[in-house]
Design a protein around this motif. Structure first.
Motif, PDB file in Angstrom:
ATOM      1  N   LEU A  33      27.125  -7.334  36.200  1.00 25.95           N
ATOM      2  CA  LEU A  33      26.059  -6.530  37.155  1.00 25.95           C
ATOM      3  C   LEU A  33      26.405  -5.020  37.318  1.00 25.95           C
ATOM      4  N   SER A  34      27.763  -4.748  37.416  1.00 22.52           N
ATOM      5  CA  SER A  34      28.131  -3.344  37.476  1.00 22.52           C
ATOM      6  C   SER A  34      27.560  -2.563  36.099  1.00 22.52           C
ATOM      7  N   ARG A  35      27.812  -3.004  35.213  1.00 23.49           N
ATOM      8  CA  ARG A  35      27.104  -2.262  33.942  1.00 23.49           C
ATOM      9  C   ARG A  35      25.444  -2.322  33.786  1.00 23.49           C
ATOM     10  N   TRP A  36      24.956  -3.332  34.260  1.00 24.42           N
ATOM     11  CA  TRP A  36      23.550  -3.464  34.305  1.00 24.42           C
ATOM     12  C   TRP A  36      22.987  -2.235  35.267  1.00 24.42           C
ATOM     13  N   SER A  37      23.766  -1.957  36.212  1.00 27.33           N
ATOM     14  CA  SER A  37      23.319  -0.989  37.175  1.00 27.33           C
ATOM     15  C   SER A  37      23.508   0.292  36.567  1.00 27.33           C
ATOM     16  N   ILE A  38      24.015   0.468  35.477  1.00 23.25           N
ATOM     17  CA  ILE A  38      23.782   1.859  34.818  1.00 23.25           C
ATOM     18  C   ILE A  38      22.919   1.648  33.959  1.00 23.25           C
ATOM     19  N   LEU A  41      20.050   2.376  36.640  1.00 26.97           N
ATOM     20  CA  LEU A  41      19.963   3.800  37.213  1.00 26.97           C
ATOM     21  C   LEU A  41      19.638   4.713  36.092  1.00 26.97           C
ATOM     22  N   SER A  42      19.813   4.525  34.820  1.00 24.29           N
ATOM     23  CA  SER A  42      19.472   5.410  33.615  1.00 24.29           C
ATOM     24  C   SER A  42      17.926   5.276  33.518  1.00 24.29           C
ATOM     25  N   PHE A  43      17.332   4.095  33.935  1.00 28.98           N
ATOM     26  CA  PHE A  43      15.906   4.009  33.471  1.00 28.98           C
ATOM     27  C   PHE A  43      15.287   4.752  34.690  1.00 28.98           C
ATOM     28  N   ILE A  44      15.594   4.711  35.790  1.00 29.73           N
ATOM     29  CA  ILE A  44      14.695   5.468  36.879  1.00 29.73           C
ATOM     30  C   ILE A  44      15.137   6.645  36.916  1.00 29.73           C
ATOM     31  N   TYR A  51      22.640  18.271  28.655  1.00 34.63           N
ATOM     32  CA  TYR A  51      23.563  17.869  27.816  1.00 34.63           C
ATOM     33  C   TYR A  51      24.546  16.761  28.593  1.00 34.63           C
ATOM     34  N   GLY A  52      25.221  15.959  27.843  1.00 31.51           N
ATOM     35  CA  GLY A  52      26.254  14.760  28.338  1.00 31.51           C
ATOM     36  C   GLY A  52      25.672  13.525  28.455  1.00 31.51           C
ATOM     37  N   LEU A  53      26.723  12.705  29.049  1.00 33.28           N
ATOM     38  CA  LEU A  53      26.026  11.183  29.252  1.00 33.28           C
ATOM     39  C   LEU A  53      24.775  10.912  29.966  1.00 33.28           C
ATOM     40  N   GLY A  54      24.581  11.786  31.169  1.00 34.86           N
ATOM     41  CA  GLY A  54      23.510  11.702  31.824  1.00 34.86           C
ATOM     42  C   GLY A  54      22.259  11.899  30.942  1.00 34.86           C
ATOM     43  N   LYS A  55      22.402  12.793  30.072  1.00 34.51           N
ATOM     44  CA  LYS A  55      21.226  13.156  29.229  1.00 34.51           C
ATOM     45  C   LYS A  55      20.923  12.089  28.215  1.00 34.51           C
ATOM     46  N   SER A  56      22.007  11.780  27.643  1.00 42.92           N
ATOM     47  CA  SER A  56      21.837  10.771  26.584  1.00 42.92           C
ATOM     48  C   SER A  56      21.404   9.421  27.086  1.00 42.92           C
ATOM     49  N   SER A  62      14.684   1.890  27.512  1.00 44.00           N
ATOM     50  CA  SER A  62      13.539   1.208  27.223  1.00 44.00           C
ATOM     51  C   SER A  62      13.291   0.311  28.225  1.00 44.00           C
ATOM     52  N   LYS A  63      12.013  -0.036  28.431  1.00 45.94           N
ATOM     53  CA  LYS A  63      11.399  -1.124  29.329  1.00 45.94           C
ATOM     54  C   LYS A  63      12.156  -2.456  28.871  1.00 45.94           C
ATOM     55  N   ILE A  64      11.826  -2.810  27.807  1.00 48.38           N
ATOM     56  CA  ILE A  64      12.286  -4.099  26.988  1.00 48.38           C
ATOM     57  C   ILE A  64      14.073  -4.150  27.369  1.00 48.38           C
ATOM     58  N   GLY A  65      14.553  -3.131  27.128  1.00 46.02           N
ATOM     59  CA  GLY A  65      16.271  -3.451  27.433  1.00 46.02           C
ATOM     60  C   GLY A  65      16.335  -3.712  28.671  1.00 46.02           C
ATOM     61  N   LEU A  66      15.624  -2.919  29.595  1.00 50.53           N
ATOM     62  CA  LEU A  66      15.874  -3.102  31.130  1.00 50.53           C
ATOM     63  C   LEU A  66      15.594  -4.574  31.434  1.00 50.53           C
ATOM     64  N   ILE A  67      14.530  -5.014  31.193  1.00 53.89           N
ATOM     65  CA  ILE A  67      14.211  -6.405  31.369  1.00 53.89           C
ATOM     66  C   ILE A  67      14.972  -7.406  30.884  1.00 53.89           C
TER      67      ILE A  67
END
Length: 135
Positions: A33-38, A41-44, A51-56, A62-67
């Motif tokens: 669940l906590s890794r799904w939150s990443i 959060l990255s999706f929205i 640069y950095g992790l936020g950018k990458s 992807s919408k399919i990855g989120l779903i």
């Protein structure tokens, strides 16, 4: 410093004490669940820097990855908590969306530190909600 990790660990421990009959399910679900939150959060979100992790993390969303990730977490939750799993996931979505709004207002987007904080916030929120639901 060490206080940044000590306090969340102490809070988690105190909530886990009340969930002794559910520790197996908690330790199975909480990391997913906590890794799904990443992922969510990255999706929205937008990155705060170029640069950095936020950018990458926001660049390759992807919408399919989120779903697919959502369905996986839902199935695991459903196995242990049935209908409560929907409440749990909606609660986490609300918490992470609030985090995104605060961070976007303060620094203009997410960074790797924000992603790490989302893991801690999700785990503590999950434990608080489980304590409310199960007790």
């Amino acid at each position: 410093g060490s206080g940044n990790k000590f306090l969340p660990t102490l809070v988690k421990y105190s909530f886990l004490l009340n969930l002794q009959n559910h520790l197996f399910s908690v330790f199975i679900i909480m990391p997913f669940l906590s890794r799904w939150s990443i992922v969510y959060l990255s999706f929205i979100s937008l990155p705060a820097q170029e640069y950095g992790l936020g950018k990458s993390s926001t660049q390759y969303k992807s919408k399919i990855g989120l779903i697919l990730n959502f369905i996986f977490v839902l199935i695991i939750n459903w196995y242990f908590f049935k209908y409560f799993s929907l409440i749990i996931l909606l609660f986490i979505i609300l918490i992470i969306t609030l985090l995104k709004n605060i961070v976007h207002r303060k620094i203009g987007g997410i960074t790797g530190d924000v992603l790490g904080a989302s893991v801690e916030i999700t785990e503590i929120s999950y434990l608080i909600l489980l304590n409310l639901i199960l007790h």
